[in-house]
Structures are given as C-alpha cells and as structure tokens.
Design a protein around this motif. Structure first.
Motif, short mmCIF file in Angstrom:
data_model
loop_
_atom_site.label_atom_id
_atom_site.label_comp_id
_atom_site.label_asym_id
_atom_site.label_seq_id
_atom_site.Cartn_x
_atom_site.Cartn_y
_atom_site.Cartn_z
N PRO A 1 37.78 33.94 40.87
CA PRO A 1 38.50 32.90 40.12
C PRO A 1 37.66 31.64 39.91
O PRO A 1 37.64 31.09 38.80
CB PRO A 1 39.72 32.61 41.00
N ALA A 2 36.93 31.21 40.94
CA ALA A 2 36.11 30.01 40.81
C ALA A 2 35.02 30.20 39.76
O ALA A 2 34.70 29.28 38.99
CB ALA A 2 35.49 29.65 42.16
N ARG A 3 34.46 31.41 39.71
CA ARG A 3 33.40 31.68 38.74
C ARG A 3 33.95 31.68 37.31
O ARG A 3 33.28 31.25 36.37
CB ARG A 3 32.74 33.01 39.08
N ARG A 4 35.17 32.18 37.15
CA ARG A 4 35.77 32.19 35.81
C ARG A 4 36.09 30.77 35.35
O ARG A 4 35.96 30.44 34.17
CB ARG A 4 37.04 33.05 35.81
N LEU A 5 36.52 29.91 36.28
CA LEU A 5 36.75 28.51 35.93
C LEU A 5 35.44 27.85 35.51
O LEU A 5 35.42 27.02 34.59
CB LEU A 5 37.37 27.77 37.11
N ALA A 6 34.34 28.24 36.16
CA ALA A 6 33.03 27.70 35.77
C ALA A 6 32.66 28.15 34.36
O ALA A 6 32.02 27.41 33.61
CB ALA A 6 31.97 28.15 36.77
N THR A 7 33.09 29.35 33.98
CA THR A 7 32.84 29.85 32.63
C THR A 7 33.62 29.03 31.60
O THR A 7 33.10 28.72 30.52
CB THR A 7 33.20 31.34 32.52
N ILE A 8 34.85 28.68 31.93
CA ILE A 8 35.62 27.80 31.05
C ILE A 8 34.86 26.50 30.83
O ILE A 8 34.71 26.01 29.70
CB ILE A 8 37.02 27.51 31.64
N ARG A 9 34.33 25.96 31.92
CA ARG A 9 33.58 24.69 31.84
C ARG A 9 32.34 24.84 30.97
O ARG A 9 32.02 23.97 30.14
CB ARG A 9 33.21 24.24 33.26
#
Length: 362
Positions: free
Chosen positions: A214-222
């Motif tokens: 999940p944290a990595r996917r949020l980084a992708t949004i960023r």
C-alpha cells in the motif's frame, strides 16, 4: 472439491492468493494430481508462473454496460500474477479451459501482437475515438510487463495517434512509462486510477500477494501527480467486516499523496470467485467468515452475488447505503468528490505511414 483434491501435497505454494485449482465451469472433468514421491523427497516442488503467447485477431473489446464509464477496452494479458483473491476477472480463465483458482495467477497469457493490432484498428476509416480503458479486467502492469513491455508498446501507439486512454492499475511499473504519460497528460489524453484496498500491509499481502505494498502504491500516486498526470484513488473493493473501517483513512492517505479524485466499488463475488474467497477467509480470518459473508448476502438479496446492472458494483440495502454515505462524506471533506477531467478526442489523428497516399492539399 477441497484443496487436497486439486493441489498435490508436495507442491509449495508461496505468495499466491488462491489455495485451490478446481476446474472451470465449462470443464466436464476434474484434474487430480497423484504425487509420485520424488518431489516430496527433495522438499517439494515450488509453484512457478508460466506464460504462453496468444496471437490475437482483434484487441479492442467493446461493451454496452450502463454500469461502466467506458465503451471500449484492451487487455494486453489474460490472467494476473498479482493474485488478488477477490478479483472479479478470475472466472474469465474458465473460457480458456483453465482454473479461476491458481491457474489464473500462474498460467498467464501474453498478447505480443497487441500494439500492431491496435495500430491497425485505429487506422480503420470508420473508427471514431472515445477513451480507451486499460486495466479493467487484468492489470497491464503486472510483473511480466517488465520483460514483455506489451503495455508500453500499446501506450506508444495511443500516443502517436493522440488517442485518449484511462488506465487502472496496482502496479508501480507504471512509473517506467512516465515519459509517455507526461506527454499525453499535457494534451489532456490520459488519466490513471490507482487501486488501494487497505493500508494494512499484512492484510494487503494476504489479499493481493504479489501486488506492491500500500505504501508503495501511494508513492506511485505521488509520482504521477508530480508529473502532471491526473490520478484518482480507487478504494476497491470495499470488503465488509475486513476493510470497510479504512475508508476515511484510505482517502486521507491518498489525498496527502496528491490524488485529485476518488471512487469505490463494493466486493464482488461472481461465479467461482465466491468459493475461492470463502476458502481464503476460512484460512486467514476464520473468526470473520460469518460476519463478512452475512454482510455480502445482505447486500445481494441473500445470495453471494447479484449480476444485475445498478446493483452489482455497490449492492443494495442499509449497509450498502451506509458505506456510500461514509465515502461521499469523506470524499467531500477532502475535496476528492469530483470527476477527473474529460479526456480529449478532438486531437485524434492517424499518423502518416510509409506507403500511404499523401493528400494533394494536405
């Protein structure tokens, strides 16, 4: 048929969602494994991913569903190695004579001629452009895309034609294609949806064993927003009694990462997905089986799933309305209750190809 009848006892299953491999609904027979003892003698045999190639005849699929915001899509791959246990696309593997269980996440099909077909179909004189959806069935940025690059080839075609595209993914590999996406975003030709089911890394690993954290996917949004690409958070699926308490936190984390819109879909359990999901629940959260499934059935008239338009994505009843209101309130508070920008179709242009007849006045 239980797991012991479809999975050999000497097969090591690591980081997979399904725990069984029952035959698809179109098969007249079941396959049973009879271990000969050799694999067990050396500590077992690991279940690996196998990829075959399909030379497709057409690549654009059209639909008329009133539940969907698009009328056409392409799928570079069949099956998905992410292994999400809840994936509503699992039953499509039965069309191939394969199991919606482990086969769906380990016996994948790549379409190496997808980009060439896309180019040819967009060149048809009667083709009228509308946003192309990618990732609505299986994820175009699943692990095998790293080597195959079929999705990138398709994106390159869409970029050359200046054709609008809407992408849905869990895969952080989308960052590799920021060069194309940034250019298309500047022309109003692309938007992306990043699916995040839970912020709980342990739960996510069980639900989606080979998807990024999940944290990595949020980084992708960023990263996407930093490149000027419109991104919405997809809190999909909302799982009653398992992830429903995270709606507000998910939207908050996504807003902090830069998401500009949000959407949600309730858990869907069509056909073979229902028994697969119930087996998964029994293994990982046996104390919640009744709680989760009772909520699901409450939203679908006492059944595990209803395929009726208007209800299949959200369910109905008191609980479904409660989830909808919570989502709407949280999205409004965070400024995520908006539609993503309309994609442009007026820029579409068939690029000149060697051998084409040039216009005398062009």
């Amino acid at each position: 048929m239980g797991e012991s009848e479809t999975i050999p006892p000497d097969l090591r299953i690591r980081a997979r969602g399904a725990r069984s491999n029952a035959a698809g609904r179109y098969e007249a027979t079941e396959t049973r494994y009879e271990p000969d003892g050799w694999a067990q003698a050396v500590g077992g045999q690991a279940l690996t991913t196998h990829v075959t190639e399909e030379m497709a005849r057409r690549i654009i699929t059209y639909n008329r569903s009133p539940d969907l915001p698009f009328d056409r899509s392409i799928n570079p791959y069949r099956g998905c190695e992410h292994g999400c246990i809840y994936c509503f696309a699992r039953p499509t593997h039965a069309w191939l004579g394969l199991s919606p269980g482990l086969d769906f996440e380990t016996r994948l099909v790549a379409r190496p001629n997808a980009a060439d077909l896309l180019d040819a179909e967009l060149r048809h004189p009667r083709y009228v452009p509308q946003p192309m959806a990618i990732g609505t069935n299986t994820d175009p940025y699943q692990p095998i895309e790293r080597d195959r690059e079929i999705m990138r080839a398709c994106l390159t075609v869409l970029q050359r034609f200046r054709h609008p595209v809407a992408i849905v993914t869990k895969g952080t590999l989308i960052e590799r294609d920021l060069d194309i996406l940034t250019d298309m975003a500047a022309q109003g030709l692309v938007r992306v949806g990043i699916s995040v089911t839970s912020l709980d890394a342990d739960l996510a690993r069980k639900l989606e064993p080979r998807a990024p954290s999940p944290a990595r996917r949020l980084a992708t949004i960023r990263a996407l927003r930093g490149a000027g690409v419109p991104v919405r958070i997809m809190t999909s699926p909302v799982i009653p009694g398992l992830t429903d308490h995270e709606i507000e936190a998910l939207l908050g984390a996504a807003r902090e990462a830069g998401a500009d819109a949000a959407s949600w879909i309730m858990l869907r359990l069509p056909l073979e997905v229902a028994p697969l999901f119930k087996d998964w629940l029994q293994e990982h959260y046996p104390d919640r089986v009744n709680r989760v499934m009772n909520r699901v059935r409450e939203m679908h008239g006492g059944k595990d799933y209803e395929a009726d338009w208007g209800r299949r994505m959200r369910g109905s009843g008191v609980y479904a309305r409660l989830i909808a209101r919570r989502f709407e309130a949280a999205a409004a508070r965070l400024g995520l209750n908006r539609d993503q920008p309309e994609l442009r179709t007026d820029l579409f242009d068939r690029p000149f190809e060697r051998g084409d007849q040039m216009s005398l006045f062009g």
